[in-house]
Design an enzyme around this catalytic site. Structure first.
Site, PDB file in Angstrom:
ATOM      1  N   ASP A  15      -2.158  -5.229   0.202  1.00  0.00           N
ATOM      2  CA  ASP A  15      -2.189  -5.474   1.567  1.00  0.00           C
ATOM      3  C   ASP A  15      -3.515  -4.676   1.889  1.00  0.00           C
ATOM      4  O   ASP A  15      -3.669  -4.013   3.008  1.00  0.00           O
ATOM      5  CB  ASP A  15      -1.100  -5.074   2.371  1.00  0.00           C
ATOM      6  CG  ASP A  15      -1.273  -5.603   3.886  1.00  0.00           C
ATOM      7  OD1 ASP A  15      -2.196  -6.325   4.007  1.00  0.00           O
ATOM      8  OD2 ASP A  15      -0.538  -4.952   4.679  1.00  0.00           O
ATOM      9  N   VAL A  34       4.535   4.469  14.413  1.00  0.00           N
ATOM     10  CA  VAL A  34       4.101   5.938  13.917  1.00  0.00           C
ATOM     11  C   VAL A  34       3.858   6.743  15.379  1.00  0.00           C
ATOM     12  O   VAL A  34       2.907   6.355  16.130  1.00  0.00           O
ATOM     13  CB  VAL A  34       2.714   5.763  13.246  1.00  0.00           C
ATOM     14  CG1 VAL A  34       2.212   7.195  12.764  1.00  0.00           C
ATOM     15  CG2 VAL A  34       3.042   4.698  12.046  1.00  0.00           C
ATOM     16  N   LYS A  70       6.514   8.365  10.818  1.00  0.00           N
ATOM     17  CA  LYS A  70       6.850   6.610  10.683  1.00  0.00           C
ATOM     18  C   LYS A  70       8.056   6.383  10.568  1.00  0.00           C
ATOM     19  O   LYS A  70       8.878   7.117   9.829  1.00  0.00           O
ATOM     20  CB  LYS A  70       5.982   6.088   9.505  1.00  0.00           C
ATOM     21  CG  LYS A  70       6.071   4.796   9.486  1.00  0.00           C
ATOM     22  CD  LYS A  70       5.305   4.067   8.539  1.00  0.00           C
ATOM     23  CE  LYS A  70       5.167   2.519   8.360  1.00  0.00           C
ATOM     24  NZ  LYS A  70       4.020   2.057   7.315  1.00  0.00           N
ATOM     25  N   GLY A  84       0.736   4.456  16.868  1.00  0.00           N
ATOM     26  CA  GLY A  84       0.645   3.017  16.678  1.00  0.00           C
ATOM     27  C   GLY A  84       1.708   2.184  16.354  1.00  0.00           C
ATOM     28  O   GLY A  84       2.889   2.932  16.016  1.00  0.00           O
ATOM     29  N   GLU A  85       1.836   0.926  16.136  1.00  0.00           N
ATOM     30  CA  GLU A  85       2.852   0.169  16.129  1.00  0.00           C
ATOM     31  C   GLU A  85       2.537  -0.954  15.356  1.00  0.00           C
ATOM     32  O   GLU A  85       1.460  -1.502  15.267  1.00  0.00           O
ATOM     33  CB  GLU A  85       3.550  -0.411  17.377  1.00  0.00           C
ATOM     34  CG  GLU A  85       3.975   0.469  18.190  1.00  0.00           C
ATOM     35  CD  GLU A  85       4.632   0.054  19.612  1.00  0.00           C
ATOM     36  OE1 GLU A  85       5.538  -0.564  19.258  1.00  0.00           O
ATOM     37  OE2 GLU A  85       4.101   0.174  20.621  1.00  0.00           O
ATOM     38  N   GLY A  86       3.315  -1.359  14.338  1.00  0.00           N
ATOM     39  CA  GLY A  86       3.270  -2.353  13.679  1.00  0.00           C
ATOM     40  C   GLY A  86       4.390  -3.491  13.539  1.00  0.00           C
ATOM     41  O   GLY A  86       5.178  -3.367  14.229  1.00  0.00           O
ATOM     42  N   GLY A  87       4.424  -4.490  12.800  1.00  0.00           N
ATOM     43  CA  GLY A  87       5.487  -5.437  12.646  1.00  0.00           C
ATOM     44  C   GLY A  87       6.759  -4.978  12.540  1.00  0.00           C
ATOM     45  O   GLY A  87       7.704  -5.321  12.858  1.00  0.00           O
ATOM     46  N   MET A  88       7.087  -4.015  11.554  1.00  0.00           N
ATOM     47  CA  MET A  88       8.086  -3.293  11.134  1.00  0.00           C
ATOM     48  C   MET A  88       8.250  -2.126  11.484  1.00  0.00           C
ATOM     49  O   MET A  88       9.690  -1.388  11.395  1.00  0.00           O
ATOM     50  CB  MET A  88       8.133  -3.543   9.340  1.00  0.00           C
ATOM     51  CG  MET A  88       7.940  -4.970   8.990  1.00  0.00           C
ATOM     52  SD  MET A  88       9.435  -5.965   9.524  1.00  0.00           S
ATOM     53  CE  MET A  88      10.696  -5.180   8.944  1.00  0.00           C
ATOM     54  N   GLY A  89       7.284  -1.082  11.773  1.00  0.00           N
ATOM     55  CA  GLY A  89       7.539   0.225  11.925  1.00  0.00           C
ATOM     56  C   GLY A  89       6.677   0.701  13.157  1.00  0.00           C
ATOM     57  O   GLY A  89       5.956  -0.107  13.779  1.00  0.00           O
TER      58      GLY A  89
END
Length: 476
Positions: A144, A34, A49, A27-32
């Site tokens: 969060d 995984v 991560k 998976g991907e997020g705005g800052m990292g």
């Protein structure tokens, strides 16, 4: 040398820290980002991560990354993903190795299944609450909490288990951890707007445990209705709704929700934090009846966390009554009270001891006179902790008041050749005539009654002196 892609610092097939082989993207997020990986030495699956390359140049992003690792390590319960290792890639990009989780986050679960049953929803939220209760007790506010940060997996026995993820923007109130770097020095809004409390929108620094409680309320609402309580087309409109509009009713969107549960969620979504449940413990006790045995077990563990986990800051007022309850259980107790029974026993013990002491004093005085001996006051009827303790205390008071007169009366009786018997309950000695000895004097009342003068006193007989040899032989 690690292979670097456009926005990812590593790629499948890379070896990290000489012990982790990257397998696939999770998976991907705005800052990292995984990745699923494999621990080459332990032959165990892990999740790696890492920060995106563009984020490594931001000190604030690096600080958040390290904060997430530290916060997750401090929480020991099963409802937080375990951190196994922290390090840096060859180019300095920080990475974090965590336990590998199989399953899906709750946002994905709702997207796939639609609205969840009431009992399942409460079971999931109660498990997340268990992790948050421990975090709050350690001085950590998540900030969060949302469905995508609650990961649903399974235990070894197949039962569902929720894990709280991403403590990257958590607020640490423990002073030992130091200041929150630049996040507390800016007015940046941190969190996901649809799940943020009004006070968090105004300032990310001025939040406490009740901010996470707001987020839990939004999660219950979304799991039961399929949508968050507040949604809008623009960020400005969304913020205005959260700050000003009343929260929509659960039953308005799903009529089979119990009225009591609707009221609990509405209280979680109060604009004023003081009107929300004051702690996760209070919220858990209200939610547990709507779940299954899983929820009840989680509620019991939350009580244990509240009692035993060290608190870095002052507890909320809702938890301040525990010491008072513990104290009252000691002072009240069964059968008239713990301390009251102890006082009765203490009075009885002291009474018995002092009555015996008075008898010993009387005996000593008589022996010094060399005439007779005084029997000690029997105390066989003094029973500790029984009603006779009251009578003993009354006798003690009377005997203590008449002690000087009692001693003088015993001495006169010895000189007169009389026997001083055990003091009567009134505190006066009972004097009887010694066989073969004529009393030296009668009472003035008796003399006046008979009209005769009292007989002249007869000097008392003196014992023969003890020879020195005989006296010393007692110690030879």
């Amino acid at each position: 040398m690690l292979t670097r892609m456009a926005s990812r610092p590593i790629a499948p097939g890379d070896i990290v820290a000489a012990k982790f082989r990257i397998d696939h993207l999770l998976g991907e997020g705005g800052m990292g980002v995984v990745f699923g990986a494999h621990h080459l030495t332990l032959n165990e699956r892990v999740a790696i991560k890492v920060l995106r390359p563009e984020a490594t140049s931001e000190p604030e992003a690096v600080a958040r990354f390290l904060r997430e690792a530290r916060a997750a390590v401090r929480i020991k319960g099963e409802h937080v993903a375990r951190v196994l290792d922290v390090g840096a890639l060859d180019d300095g990009t920080p990475y974090m190795a965590m336990e590998y989780l199989e399953g899906a986050d709750l946002a994905t679960v709702v997207e796939r299944q639609g609205r969840l049953p009431v009992a399942a929803t409460i079971d999931y939220v109660m498990q997340a609450s268990e992790a948050l209760a421990e975090a709050h007790a350690l001085g950590i506010v998540h900030r969060d909490v949302k469905p995508s940060n609650l990961f649903l997996t399974k235990r070894v026995d197949g039962t569902p288990c929720v894990k709280v993820l991403d403590f990257g923007i958590s607020k640490v109130t423990n002073l030992a951890e130091g200041p929150e770097f630049s996040m507390t020095q800016t007015q940046a809004v941190l969190g996901s707007p649809q799940y943020m409390a009004p006070e968090q929108m105004r300032s990310s620094r001025r939040v406490d445990a009740r901010t996470d409680i707001w987020s839990l309320g939004t999660i219950v609402h979304e799991l039961l209705t399929g949508e968050p309580p507040f949604s809008a087309q623009t960020m400005t409109e969304l913020c205005a709704m959260i700050l000003q509009d009343p929260a929509p009713s659960l039953r308005a969107r799903r009529s089979d929700v119990p009225h009591a549960l609707d009221a609990i969620v509405a209280r979680c979504l109060e604009k004023d934090p003081s009107r929300r449940p004051a702690s996760v413990l209070e919220l858990a006790q209200q939610l547990a009846p709507f779940g299954t045995g899983i929820a009840h077990a989680a509620a019991a563990r939350i009580v244990g966390v509240d009692r035993h986990v060290g608190v870095s800051g002052p507890r909320l007022q809702s938890q301040a009554s525990t010491p008072a309850l513990a104290s009252s259980s000691l002072t009240q107790g069964p059968a008239g009270g713990f301390w009251r029974s102890r006082r009765v026993t203490l009075v009885a013990s002291v009474s018995a001891a002092l009555v015996v002491a008075i008898g010993v004093i009387s005996l000593s005085l008589t022996r010094l006179r060399g005439r007779t001996r005084v029997e000690p006051v029997p105390v066989t009827d003094v029973a500790l902790g029984t009603p006779s303790a009251t009578a003993s205390a009354t006798t003690l008071a009377s005997a203590t008041a008449n002690a000087p007169a009692l001693a003088e009366e015993v001495a006169n009786a010895a000189d007169a050749g009389l026997v001083a018997e055990t003091p009567a309950p009134s505190g006066k000695a009972v004097v009887t005539k010694k066989p073969g000895v004529r009393p030296l004097a009668t009472s003035s009342a008796a003399s006046k009654a008979s009209g005769a003068a009292p007989p002249p006193p007869t000097p008392p007989e003196r014992p023969a002196p003890v020879p020195a040899a005989t006296a010393s032989s007692r110690y030879d």
